[in-house]
Structures are given as C-alpha cells and as structure tokens.
Design a protein around this motif. Structure first.
Motif, PDB file in Angstrom:
ATOM      1  N   UNK A 242       0.882  -1.158   0.000  1.00  0.00           N
ATOM      2  CA  UNK A 242       0.000   0.000   0.000  1.00  0.00           C
ATOM      3  C   UNK A 242       0.919   1.207   0.000  1.00  0.00           C
ATOM      4  N   UNK A 243       0.482   2.243  -0.655  1.00  0.00           N
ATOM      5  CA  UNK A 243       1.361   3.396  -0.738  1.00  0.00           C
ATOM      6  C   UNK A 243       0.609   4.704  -0.708  1.00  0.00           C
ATOM      7  N   UNK A 244       1.349   5.757  -0.447  1.00  0.00           N
ATOM      8  CA  UNK A 244       0.845   7.123  -0.532  1.00  0.00           C
ATOM      9  C   UNK A 244       1.654   7.878  -1.587  1.00  0.00           C
TER      10      UNK A 244
ATOM     11  N   UNK B 284       4.209   0.641   2.232  1.00  0.00           N
ATOM     12  CA  UNK B 284       4.291  -0.341   3.311  1.00  0.00           C
ATOM     13  C   UNK B 284       3.816  -1.686   2.787  1.00  0.00           C
ATOM     14  N   UNK B 285       4.446  -2.741   3.267  1.00  0.00           N
ATOM     15  CA  UNK B 285       4.042  -4.084   2.874  1.00  0.00           C
ATOM     16  C   UNK B 285       2.815  -4.517   3.671  1.00  0.00           C
ATOM     17  N   UNK B 286       2.221  -5.639   3.244  1.00  0.00           N
ATOM     18  CA  UNK B 286       1.005  -6.108   3.905  1.00  0.00           C
ATOM     19  C   UNK B 286       1.243  -6.353   5.390  1.00  0.00           C
TER      20      UNK B 286
ATOM     21  N   UNK C  37      -2.860  10.815  -2.423  1.00  0.00           N
ATOM     22  CA  UNK C  37      -3.581   9.645  -2.895  1.00  0.00           C
ATOM     23  C   UNK C  37      -3.026   8.386  -2.243  1.00  0.00           C
ATOM     24  N   UNK C  38      -3.916   7.489  -1.851  1.00  0.00           N
ATOM     25  CA  UNK C  38      -3.434   6.181  -1.439  1.00  0.00           C
ATOM     26  C   UNK C  38      -3.626   5.207  -2.589  1.00  0.00           C
ATOM     27  N   UNK C  39      -2.842   4.157  -2.568  1.00  0.00           N
ATOM     28  CA  UNK C  39      -2.852   3.164  -3.634  1.00  0.00           C
ATOM     29  C   UNK C  39      -2.626   1.788  -3.033  1.00  0.00           C
ATOM     30  N   UNK C  40      -3.117   0.773  -3.731  1.00  0.00           N
ATOM     31  CA  UNK C  40      -2.973  -0.604  -3.260  1.00  0.00           C
ATOM     32  C   UNK C  40      -2.571  -1.508  -4.407  1.00  0.00           C
ATOM     33  N   UNK C  41      -1.877  -2.554  -4.068  1.00  0.00           N
ATOM     34  CA  UNK C  41      -1.329  -3.452  -5.070  1.00  0.00           C
ATOM     35  C   UNK C  41      -1.520  -4.897  -4.637  1.00  0.00           C
ATOM     36  N   UNK C  42      -1.946  -5.742  -5.556  1.00  0.00           N
ATOM     37  CA  UNK C  42      -2.179  -7.158  -5.229  1.00  0.00           C
ATOM     38  C   UNK C  42      -1.058  -8.058  -5.728  1.00  0.00           C
TER      39      UNK C  42
END
Length: 122
Positions: free
Chosen positions: A32-34, A49-51, A93-98
């Motif tokens: 997850x990131x900003x 940051x990691x999960x 903005x926040x962002x998420x990655x799978x």
C-alpha cells in the motif's frame, strides 16, 4: 476491484501535523502506498508499506517527518505527517497493489483512492 477512500486532509500551519487514513473495501495484498500531486507537477511517491508492515519505504524529503503504518484488521493504512512544510501542499492519494511489492513504482499499483487535499500555510 479494491476501493480506497482517503480521509484526514485539511489546512494546517507550518510545523503542524495531520494523519491521513485510507480505508480499503477489501483486504489488500503486498503493497500500500501514498503518493501526492501538487498543481502543475507529476504525481510523486511519498511512502509505501508491505502487507505485514515489516517493509517500508519513504521519499527522501519526508523520511524524517512522515510515518506510514497499517491496521490489517481494519484494512486501513495511515500516513502520520509531522513538521509539515508549505512544500508538502498537495492532493494525497493512497494506492494498493495485489501483486509483488510495488514500492515507489506508480504503474504497479492496481487501485487508487480519490485523493485528499493537504494544505500547509506559511
């Protein structure tokens, strides 16, 4: 598709603090990131940051002032911002990655929030 909702932005004086929150509609994996974008500028990396929260990364100009954290039980990522400066003014903005760790790579993030305005007055 994970939906992300940021909150916590606002107007603060130089030297003040804000805490941004990013609530995800579902569990996110990996990173997850900003990021932030000031008027007329490119969107830039702030922190990731990691999960599990064991891996973090920060842009050089925020490293000593910002802290990224997460509450996995609440599917929420936070950005604690201290000693704010006028140059921190931007939409955050926040962002998420799978997938694999995305870190600073904007293109690796799968989902983005709508952004929250942070304004630091001098």
């Amino acid at each position: 598709q994970v939906q992300l909702v940021e909150s916590g932005g606002g107007l603060v004086q130089t030297g003040g603090s804000l805490r941004l929150s990013c609530a995800a509609s579902a569990r996110t994996f990996s990173s997850s990131g900003w990021f932030r974008q000031a008027p007329g500028k490119e969107r830039e990396f702030v922190a990731a940051i990691s999960w599990g929260g064991f891996r973090t990364d920060y842009a050089d100009d925020v490293k000593a002032r910002f802290t990224i954290s997460r509450d996995s039980a609440k599917n929420t990522v936070y950005l604690q911002m201290n000693s704010l400066k006028p140059q921190d003014t931007a939409v955050y903005y926040c962002a998420a990655n799978r997938g694999a760790w995305a870190g600073r790579r904007k293109s690796e993030y799968d989902a983005w929030g709508q952004g929250t305005q942070v304004t630091v007055s001098s």
